[in-house]
Design a protein around this motif. Sequence first.
Motif, PDB file in Angstrom:
ATOM      1  N   LYS A 232      65.727  37.268  24.453  1.00  0.00           N
ATOM      2  CA  LYS A 232      66.240  38.455  25.281  1.00  0.00           C
ATOM      3  C   LYS A 232      66.629  39.730  24.182  1.00  0.00           C
ATOM      4  CE  LYS A 232      67.202  35.840  29.486  1.00  0.00           C
ATOM      5  NZ  LYS A 232      67.442  34.518  29.082  1.00  0.00           N
ATOM      6  N   LYS A 233      66.478  40.735  24.738  1.00  0.00           N
ATOM      7  CA  LYS A 233      66.670  42.107  23.906  1.00  0.00           C
ATOM      8  C   LYS A 233      68.322  42.075  23.539  1.00  0.00           C
ATOM      9  CE  LYS A 233      62.483  44.153  24.434  1.00  0.00           C
ATOM     10  NZ  LYS A 233      61.842  45.134  24.613  1.00  0.00           N
ATOM     11  N   GLU A 234      69.070  41.626  24.362  1.00  0.00           N
ATOM     12  CA  GLU A 234      70.383  41.815  24.363  1.00  0.00           C
ATOM     13  C   GLU A 234      71.129  41.074  23.624  1.00  0.00           C
ATOM     14  OE1 GLU A 234      68.769  41.745  26.863  1.00  0.00           O
ATOM     15  OE2 GLU A 234      69.615  40.235  28.333  1.00  0.00           O
ATOM     16  N   GLU A 235      70.421  39.798  23.309  1.00  0.00           N
ATOM     17  CA  GLU A 235      71.175  38.479  22.619  1.00  0.00           C
ATOM     18  C   GLU A 235      71.302  39.000  21.085  1.00  0.00           C
ATOM     19  OE1 GLU A 235      70.595  34.181  23.584  1.00  0.00           O
ATOM     20  OE2 GLU A 235      68.709  34.942  24.173  1.00  0.00           O
ATOM     21  N   ARG A 236      72.498  38.204  20.711  1.00  0.00           N
ATOM     22  CA  ARG A 236      72.839  38.191  19.255  1.00  0.00           C
ATOM     23  C   ARG A 236      71.851  37.458  18.376  1.00  0.00           C
ATOM     24  NH1 ARG A 236      78.647  39.319  17.126  1.00  0.00           N
ATOM     25  NH2 ARG A 236      78.161  37.622  15.849  1.00  0.00           N
ATOM     26  N   ILE A 237      71.705  37.683  17.213  1.00  0.00           N
ATOM     27  CA  ILE A 237      70.677  36.930  16.436  1.00  0.00           C
ATOM     28  C   ILE A 237      71.259  35.476  16.182  1.00  0.00           C
ATOM     29  CG2 ILE A 237      69.908  36.781  13.947  1.00  0.00           C
ATOM     30  CD1 ILE A 237      68.167  38.468  15.612  1.00  0.00           C
ATOM     31  N   ASP A 238      72.533  35.389  15.807  1.00  0.00           N
ATOM     32  CA  ASP A 238      73.260  33.912  15.549  1.00  0.00           C
ATOM     33  C   ASP A 238      73.255  33.237  16.727  1.00  0.00           C
ATOM     34  OD1 ASP A 238      75.140  35.367  16.907  1.00  0.00           O
ATOM     35  OD2 ASP A 238      76.745  35.370  15.241  1.00  0.00           O
ATOM     36  N   GLY A 239      72.752  33.684  17.882  1.00  0.00           N
ATOM     37  CA  GLY A 239      72.680  32.965  19.154  1.00  0.00           C
ATOM     38  C   GLY A 239      71.060  32.314  19.413  1.00  0.00           C
ATOM     39  N   VAL A 240      70.034  33.124  18.830  1.00  0.00           N
ATOM     40  CA  VAL A 240      68.711  32.765  18.796  1.00  0.00           C
ATOM     41  C   VAL A 240      68.093  31.993  17.506  1.00  0.00           C
ATOM     42  CG1 VAL A 240      68.026  34.018  20.691  1.00  0.00           C
ATOM     43  CG2 VAL A 240      68.009  34.977  18.384  1.00  0.00           C
ATOM     44  N   MET A 241      68.953  32.173  16.379  1.00  0.00           N
ATOM     45  CA  MET A 241      68.437  31.447  15.243  1.00  0.00           C
ATOM     46  C   MET A 241      68.451  30.228  14.950  1.00  0.00           C
ATOM     47  SD  MET A 241      71.520  32.934  12.487  1.00  0.00           S
ATOM     48  CE  MET A 241      72.877  31.770  12.293  1.00  0.00           C
ATOM     49  N   THR A 242      67.720  29.617  13.933  1.00  0.00           N
ATOM     50  CA  THR A 242      67.907  28.155  13.480  1.00  0.00           C
ATOM     51  C   THR A 242      68.889  28.225  12.534  1.00  0.00           C
ATOM     52  OG1 THR A 242      65.537  27.767  14.480  1.00  0.00           O
ATOM     53  CG2 THR A 242      66.408  26.008  13.008  1.00  0.00           C
ATOM     54  N   LYS A 243      69.765  27.540  12.596  1.00  0.00           N
ATOM     55  CA  LYS A 243      70.969  27.277  11.545  1.00  0.00           C
ATOM     56  C   LYS A 243      70.483  26.446  10.520  1.00  0.00           C
ATOM     57  CE  LYS A 243      74.962  28.732  14.059  1.00  0.00           C
ATOM     58  NZ  LYS A 243      74.576  28.812  15.547  1.00  0.00           N
ATOM     59  N   ASP A 244      69.921  25.421  10.808  1.00  0.00           N
ATOM     60  CA  ASP A 244      69.359  24.525   9.706  1.00  0.00           C
ATOM     61  C   ASP A 244      68.029  24.811   9.109  1.00  0.00           C
ATOM     62  OD1 ASP A 244      69.193  22.023   8.257  1.00  0.00           O
ATOM     63  OD2 ASP A 244      68.247  20.830   9.965  1.00  0.00           O
ATOM     64  N   VAL A 245      68.297  25.634   8.047  1.00  0.00           N
ATOM     65  CA  VAL A 245      67.385  26.354   7.237  1.00  0.00           C
ATOM     66  C   VAL A 245      66.848  25.149   6.163  1.00  0.00           C
ATOM     67  CG1 VAL A 245      66.483  28.154   6.228  1.00  0.00           C
ATOM     68  CG2 VAL A 245      68.592  28.461   7.553  1.00  0.00           C
ATOM     69  N   THR A 246      65.329  25.310   5.947  1.00  0.00           N
ATOM     70  CA  THR A 246      64.855  24.443   4.886  1.00  0.00           C
ATOM     71  C   THR A 246      64.636  25.480   3.610  1.00  0.00           C
ATOM     72  OG1 THR A 246      63.593  23.011   6.237  1.00  0.00           O
ATOM     73  CG2 THR A 246      62.813  22.934   3.818  1.00  0.00           C
ATOM     74  N   PHE A 247      65.481  25.112   2.720  1.00  0.00           N
ATOM     75  CA  PHE A 247      65.417  26.146   1.430  1.00  0.00           C
ATOM     76  C   PHE A 247      64.805  25.311   0.152  1.00  0.00           C
ATOM     77  CE2 PHE A 247      69.133  24.684  -0.563  1.00  0.00           C
ATOM     78  CZ  PHE A 247      69.919  23.950   0.463  1.00  0.00           C
ATOM     79  N   ALA A 248      64.750  26.179  -0.915  1.00  0.00           N
ATOM     80  CA  ALA A 248      64.350  25.508  -2.108  1.00  0.00           C
ATOM     81  C   ALA A 248      65.373  26.325  -3.435  1.00  0.00           C
ATOM     82  CB  ALA A 248      63.005  25.662  -2.486  1.00  0.00           C
ATOM     83  N   PRO A 249      66.128  25.538  -4.138  1.00  0.00           N
ATOM     84  CA  PRO A 249      66.744  26.309  -5.093  1.00  0.00           C
ATOM     85  C   PRO A 249      65.464  26.899  -6.217  1.00  0.00           C
ATOM     86  CG  PRO A 249      67.228  23.833  -5.299  1.00  0.00           C
ATOM     87  CD  PRO A 249      66.077  23.976  -4.113  1.00  0.00           C
TER      88      PRO A 249
END
Lengths: 325, 325
Positions: B69-86
């Motif tokens: 939804k256009k009015e939602e904040r990004i931290d409400g729709v994002m996935t917090k558990d990100v796979t990353f690589a050093p």
Amino acid sequence: MTKPYKFESAGEIMDTGYITVPAHFTVDNTIAYFRKNAKNKENLHYLYVTDDNSRLCGVLSVRELLLAKKEERIDGVMTKDVTFAPSDMDQEELAKIFDRDDLLSVPVINEQFQMIGVVHVDDILDVMTDETTEDFLKMAPVSPIGESLKDASAVLLYRKRITWLVLLVFMNVFSGAGIAHFEDVIENNIALVFFLPLLVDSGGNAGSQAATLMIRSMALGDVKIKDWMKLFTKEISISFLLGITMAAAVSIVGFMRGGAEIAIVVALTMTIVVMVGSLIGMSLPFIFNKLKLDPATASAPLITSIADIVGVLIYFSIAAWYLGL
Amino acid sequence: MTKPYKFESAGEIMDTGYITVPAHFTVDNTIAYFRKNAKNKENLHYLYVTDDNSRLCGVLSVRELLLAKKEERIDGVMTKDVTFAPSDMDQEELAKIFDRDDLLSVPVINEQFQMIGVVHVDDILDVMTDETTEDFLKMAPVSPIGESLKDASAVLLYRKRITWLVLLVFMNVFSGAGIAHFEDVIENNIALVFFLPLLVDSGGNAGSQAATLMIRSMALGDVKIKDWMKLFTKEISISFLLGITMAAAVSIVGFMRGGAEIAIVVALTMTIVVMVGSLIGMSLPFIFNKLKLDPATASAPLITSIADIVGVLIYFSIAAWYLGL
């Protein structure tokens, strides 16, 4: 339930969760349509555009959709030159297309050019891992185990290994027969046996190098069957260089153990054995391919066994001739 | 220009064209921002969310952005558990993560957890092809050629192949020395030479099967160094089964060519040689790993050469003992 698609084909591994839109839609229409239909579909990187007969006519990435002007028509922003796969394409062929074109998904079509599914890059990563394992095991050669090595039972692992081992035993009986044929040559000069493992293994090693290079290049699509003549000619010079270098190395040992005559026999044999082994090694994958067998079946132990037989015959023939036995 | 990243690491292959947004942006802001910044960046499948110190704190796919939804904040729709690589993660490790998690891109972070780049799945496909080719060539063994086999010059191919071939010649001198040591045993029973290629090759073949299975399982992360003891115990039973089957097969040939006594010597040798060869073959990749060498360097010809030496010694020792020579 019957599986209508060929084993390890694009049709077998494809996903049927994709979205198509007609070419006359506007970008705005399409976004609305996407928002309604994309919820429970995974892996949507592209929207496919189809004509009135469900035939594939274009493709549009989600990113391109987001970047386009809302009032534009889809056929104005889509890419018309779509990379696609017929449903019977082998999954290994398909992996090459992904690799070549850096794609995330490839649409699968039927004979009427209608879109029937999509293959995603993460399935292709799995395919590549599986195919590599298969090819690796053929080099040994072991049949694919189909489960984790840790979990596989001793009996299963026995069954996957025994067939090839017994076959190779019977191949090696021929080397033995070669040796038996030259029994009197060996009896008259027992020092010849000293160099036997060294000479026959060198032919096998040079041959399996040549075969591995060829098998890998054929799997990657770099070498085709029509290249055989050109590569064969090149292999003659390469294997001659390899052969004389190894002959030089081994003639020192030959001189120390058996004097000048043995050194000459061993050096001569080494050159010829390395050349013959290499030429057999580089040709077998082509022959297997021509016979519609997997080139990787021309595995190292098979080439080693053939090189052994040829090596024994060359070695003792040269010895019998040169030493006048 | 200096390359600050390790050879074949995530840092070396990463792309720096990516888009990050702050967590407080709304979906509408983000779409506008994306439309402005995405034009000349390829491969945008995800937007990464960073905090005030540029540290990675979330991820959002372009598809999720389009569906939110256009009015939602990004931290409400994002996935917090990100796979990353050093950034210093080895590219082969990274390929395993892509394979395991079915990802299209993995963000690369520095020691402060700040995002510094992104690796895409199509680069990982290239990595997998290269690593497989490397491992294949080690099986032969040949050094990587670094270019098409068709285009490589004869002299280049000679250089890539000669080192290993000469090294293996000198390994095989030891088999020869083993044979020389038993010269009188052979002189007294020349029929023993008939079975030499068959017996030593069987040890080498069983050993290279065991090694290939182990190397592949280690490369796929299925087998770890701590599993050695368990797998060693299992290999004892497997190789015993393989050995007696092959002993049965070969004793027929042994009986026909040399009578009952030779048959017993050959069958006994076959069982022991296959067991010893298999146990060396499955252990070498672990030893190489422990010594911080690539397990794949425990290649088939190396195991064949070792199995040859051991096989010669076992064979003629048993023959000398049993035949009282």
